[in-house]
Design a protein around this motif. Structure first.
Motif, PDB file in Angstrom:
ATOM      1  N   GLY A  65     -61.251 -39.526 108.072  1.00  0.00           N
ATOM      2  CA  GLY A  65     -60.098 -38.676 108.356  1.00  0.00           C
ATOM      3  C   GLY A  65     -60.272 -37.814 109.591  1.00  0.00           C
ATOM      4  O   GLY A  65     -61.289 -37.910 110.291  1.00  0.00           O
ATOM      5  N   GLY A  66     -59.271 -36.979 109.843  1.00  0.00           N
ATOM      6  CA  GLY A  66     -59.274 -36.119 111.024  1.00  0.00           C
ATOM      7  C   GLY A  66     -60.330 -35.033 110.947  1.00  0.00           C
ATOM      8  O   GLY A  66     -61.010 -34.734 111.939  1.00  0.00           O
ATOM      9  N   THR A  67     -60.479 -34.452 109.773  1.00  0.00           N
ATOM     10  CA  THR A  67     -61.460 -33.378 109.612  1.00  0.00           C
ATOM     11  C   THR A  67     -62.867 -33.885 109.904  1.00  0.00           C
ATOM     12  O   THR A  67     -63.647 -33.223 110.597  1.00  0.00           O
ATOM     13  N   ASP A  70     -63.304 -34.402 113.669  1.00  0.00           N
ATOM     14  CA  ASP A  70     -63.493 -33.111 114.342  1.00  0.00           C
ATOM     15  C   ASP A  70     -64.897 -32.557 114.124  1.00  0.00           C
ATOM     16  O   ASP A  70     -65.565 -32.114 115.064  1.00  0.00           O
ATOM     17  N   ALA A  97     -60.299 -27.304 110.930  1.00  0.00           N
ATOM     18  CA  ALA A  97     -61.374 -28.305 111.029  1.00  0.00           C
ATOM     19  C   ALA A  97     -62.241 -28.030 112.261  1.00  0.00           C
ATOM     20  O   ALA A  97     -63.439 -28.318 112.278  1.00  0.00           O
ATOM     21  N   MET A 142     -57.147 -28.670 121.370  1.00  0.00           N
ATOM     22  CA  MET A 142     -56.274 -29.607 120.673  1.00  0.00           C
ATOM     23  C   MET A 142     -55.199 -30.161 121.590  1.00  0.00           C
ATOM     24  O   MET A 142     -54.741 -29.503 122.521  1.00  0.00           O
ATOM     25  N   ASN A 146     -50.529 -28.053 115.413  1.00  0.00           N
ATOM     26  CA  ASN A 146     -49.898 -28.505 114.173  1.00  0.00           C
ATOM     27  C   ASN A 146     -48.880 -27.517 113.609  1.00  0.00           C
ATOM     28  O   ASN A 146     -48.044 -27.888 112.802  1.00  0.00           O
ATOM     29  N   ASP A 171     -58.718 -32.578 119.674  1.00  0.00           N
ATOM     30  CA  ASP A 171     -58.212 -32.876 118.336  1.00  0.00           C
ATOM     31  C   ASP A 171     -56.773 -33.349 118.551  1.00  0.00           C
ATOM     32  O   ASP A 171     -55.873 -32.554 118.772  1.00  0.00           O
ATOM     33  N   VAL A 173     -54.959 -35.110 116.387  1.00  0.00           N
ATOM     34  CA  VAL A 173     -54.425 -35.569 115.096  1.00  0.00           C
ATOM     35  C   VAL A 173     -52.898 -35.486 115.055  1.00  0.00           C
ATOM     36  O   VAL A 173     -52.240 -36.363 114.510  1.00  0.00           O
ATOM     37  N   GLN A 174     -52.321 -34.442 115.653  1.00  0.00           N
ATOM     38  CA  GLN A 174     -50.857 -34.332 115.656  1.00  0.00           C
ATOM     39  C   GLN A 174     -50.212 -35.171 116.758  1.00  0.00           C
ATOM     40  O   GLN A 174     -49.019 -35.450 116.711  1.00  0.00           O
ATOM     41  N   SER A 194     -56.051 -39.196 112.872  1.00  0.00           N
ATOM     42  CA  SER A 194     -56.005 -39.344 111.420  1.00  0.00           C
ATOM     43  C   SER A 194     -54.810 -40.212 111.031  1.00  0.00           C
ATOM     44  O   SER A 194     -53.698 -40.003 111.526  1.00  0.00           O
ATOM     45  N   LYS A 197     -51.210 -38.854 109.299  1.00  0.00           N
ATOM     46  CA  LYS A 197     -50.224 -38.107 110.072  1.00  0.00           C
ATOM     47  C   LYS A 197     -49.312 -39.063 110.848  1.00  0.00           C
ATOM     48  O   LYS A 197     -48.402 -38.630 111.529  1.00  0.00           O
TER      49      LYS A 197
HETATM   50  C1  LIG Z   1     -54.118 -32.711 109.691  1.00  0.00           C
HETATM   51  C2  LIG Z   1     -54.922 -32.216 110.831  1.00  0.00           C
HETATM   52  C3  LIG Z   1     -56.336 -32.294 110.814  1.00  0.00           C
HETATM   53  C4  LIG Z   1     -57.084 -32.802 109.609  1.00  0.00           C
HETATM   54  O1  LIG Z   1     -56.941 -34.183 109.421  1.00  0.00           O
HETATM   55  P1  LIG Z   1     -57.216 -34.801 107.959  1.00  0.00           P
HETATM   56  O2  LIG Z   1     -57.120 -36.277 108.160  1.00  0.00           O
HETATM   57  O3  LIG Z   1     -56.142 -34.263 107.057  1.00  0.00           O
HETATM   58  O4  LIG Z   1     -58.580 -34.364 107.546  1.00  0.00           O
HETATM   59  C5  LIG Z   1     -57.022 -31.861 111.920  1.00  0.00           C
HETATM   60  N1  LIG Z   1     -56.378 -31.371 112.991  1.00  0.00           N
HETATM   61  C6  LIG Z   1     -55.046 -31.288 113.058  1.00  0.00           C
HETATM   62  C7  LIG Z   1     -54.394 -30.760 114.292  1.00  0.00           C
HETATM   63  C8  LIG Z   1     -54.271 -31.697 111.978  1.00  0.00           C
HETATM   64  O5  LIG Z   1     -52.943 -31.599 112.040  1.00  0.00           O
END
Ligand SMILES: *Cc1c(COP(=O)(O)O)cnc(C)c1O
Length: 386
Positions: A65-67, A70, A97, A142, A146, A171, A173-174, A194, A197
């Motif tokens: 996952g994203g966490t 990171d 994270a 980032m 988010n 990061d 993820v978004q 991730s 998302k």
């Molecule tokens: C959701 C999110 C994460 C965490 O990702 P997971 O897959 O839920 O662990 C990290 N950074 C950002 C910016 C996020 O939106």
């Protein structure tokens, strides 16, 4: 209205994942015929992920996952470059994270600079460059926030990092699935993503590590992921991430156009129909589906409870901080006073949302905000003064 927290797995994605649960269930590390299906599937997913961000296949490592991505980026570089330096630069509006990982490293001998952001949530490139020291080993900023949706100047950050020979992690993820990304053009060394998302499954993500960047492992064990990330691969999850990312980018233009239109329609109508509101985040450099609004004199929590009665799912601050009574660190960082930061609402639109749904939400918001304000002593006091 809470797609920034998570998204449903798309049918096309689920369909590709299904065979890898019970039919092609072989452990990719085994050497018999059945395992080939898993190996080939992972390889295909890696190629799909790499292609969408203009990376090479062998620069993509799957994670839980994203966490995890990171954590790995930050702790892995910190540990690898410990002898070179102990200074890390990040921002005040990162996801927990990143922030909690940096706080952990601070307890272990690292020094972290948390960059300020302006009223829109944008970091200053000047402040970034001035913060770089001889012992700086990593910059982590980032791609897009988010909570308020602000998109940071990633390419410029990357070129400053390159110029000073500092590793740059983002990061994203978004951003992955919502914004065009080119790791080469944008000078990105490490990037987290991730699946859940971007209409893929939960518990799977990836870290892009540019060729030549040396990073210590976070998870130790078997030889999976070229000895860099141990543990039997989440084969269906990885397949899901690959399919989801490919779909997202094949439809990027049309989905972005649709979401931006819905987003701006929603913002405009809330502003027109409800007094004393404030849009948080940047008016244009913002994620396509992100709406974040402060309603003066009311609490975000009461707003969420009232919306929930109409089965409208939204968020105040981020999902990770809701449940605590502290106002969001992001809203405080853009300079909002506590009492206003408490009255914030994040509505994050997704590809299936319709104009009818958006109209429904706006109508309910008008009613709810009016009712909550009538009950608010702060509002009453303010009206008397007028
Ligand atoms: C959701 C999110 C994460 C965490 O990702 P997971 O897959 O839920 O662990 C990290 N950074 C950002 C910016 C996020 O939106």
């Amino acid at each position: 209205m809470d797609h920034a927290a998570t998204t449903p797995v798309r049918k096309e994605v689920l369909d590709e994942m299904m065979p890898y649960f019970s039919e092609y269930y072989g452990n990719p590390s085994s050497i018999y015929y059945l395992s080939n299906f898993s190996k080939i599937a992972i390889d295909k997913a890696r190629e799909r992920v790499a292609k969408t961000i203009n990376a090479e296949k062998n620069e993509i490592y799957f994670t839980g996952g994203g966490t995890e991505a990171d954590n790995w980026a930050i702790k892995g570089i910190a540990s690898k470059l410990r002898d070179k330096g102990n200074h890390i630069i990040t921002s005040k509006i990162e996801h927990h994270a990143i922030l909690h990982t940096c706080e952990y490293l601070e307890k272990n001998g690292f020094e972290v600079t948390y960059l300020n952001v302006d009223e829109y949530g944008m970091i200053s490139l000047d402040e970034l460059e001035r913060s770089i020291k001889d012992n700086t080993i990593l910059i982590s900023i980032m791609f897009a926030n988010n909570e308020i949706g602000t998109i940071e100047p990633i390419k410029e950050i990357g070129s400053i990092a390159r110029k000073h020979n500092v590793i740059f992690h983002t990061d994203a993820v978004q951003a992955v699935g919502s914004l065009p990304i080119d790791v080469k053009d944008m000078n990105i060394d490490l990037l987290s993503m991730s699946a859940h998302k971007l209409y893929g499954p939960k518990g799977v993500g990836a870290l892009y590590v540019r060729k030549g960047i040396k990073i210590d492992s976070l998870i130790h064990g078997g030889a999976q992921e070229k000895n860099k990330r141990a543990g039997t691969e989440n084969v269906p999850g990885i397949v899901g991430l690959g399919k989801a990312i490919e779909l997202a980018y094949s439809e990027l233009e049309e989905n972005t156009a649709k979401l931006v239109e819905l987003r701006d329609y929603m913002i405009k109508n809330i502003q027109n129909r409800i007094p004393e509101v404030r849009l948080n985040g940047h008016p244009t450099k913002r994620l396509p589906g992100n709406v974040n609004i402060c309603f003066r004199y009311i609490e975000g929590e009461s707003l969420l409870l009232s919306l929930d009665m109409y089965k409208i799912e939204a968020s105040s601050g981020s999902a990770c901080t809701s449940g605590s009574l502290d106002p969001s660190h992001v809203l405080l960082a853009i300079g909002l006073p506590h009492e206003i930061a408490h009255g914030s609402l994040r509505l994050s639109l997704g590809i299936k949302n319709t104009k009818e749904e958006v109209d429904f939400v706006i109508d309910k918001l008008v009613t709810i905000v009016d009712r909550l304000r009538q009950m608010s002593p702060l509002y009453e006091k303010n009206q008397e003064g007028k």
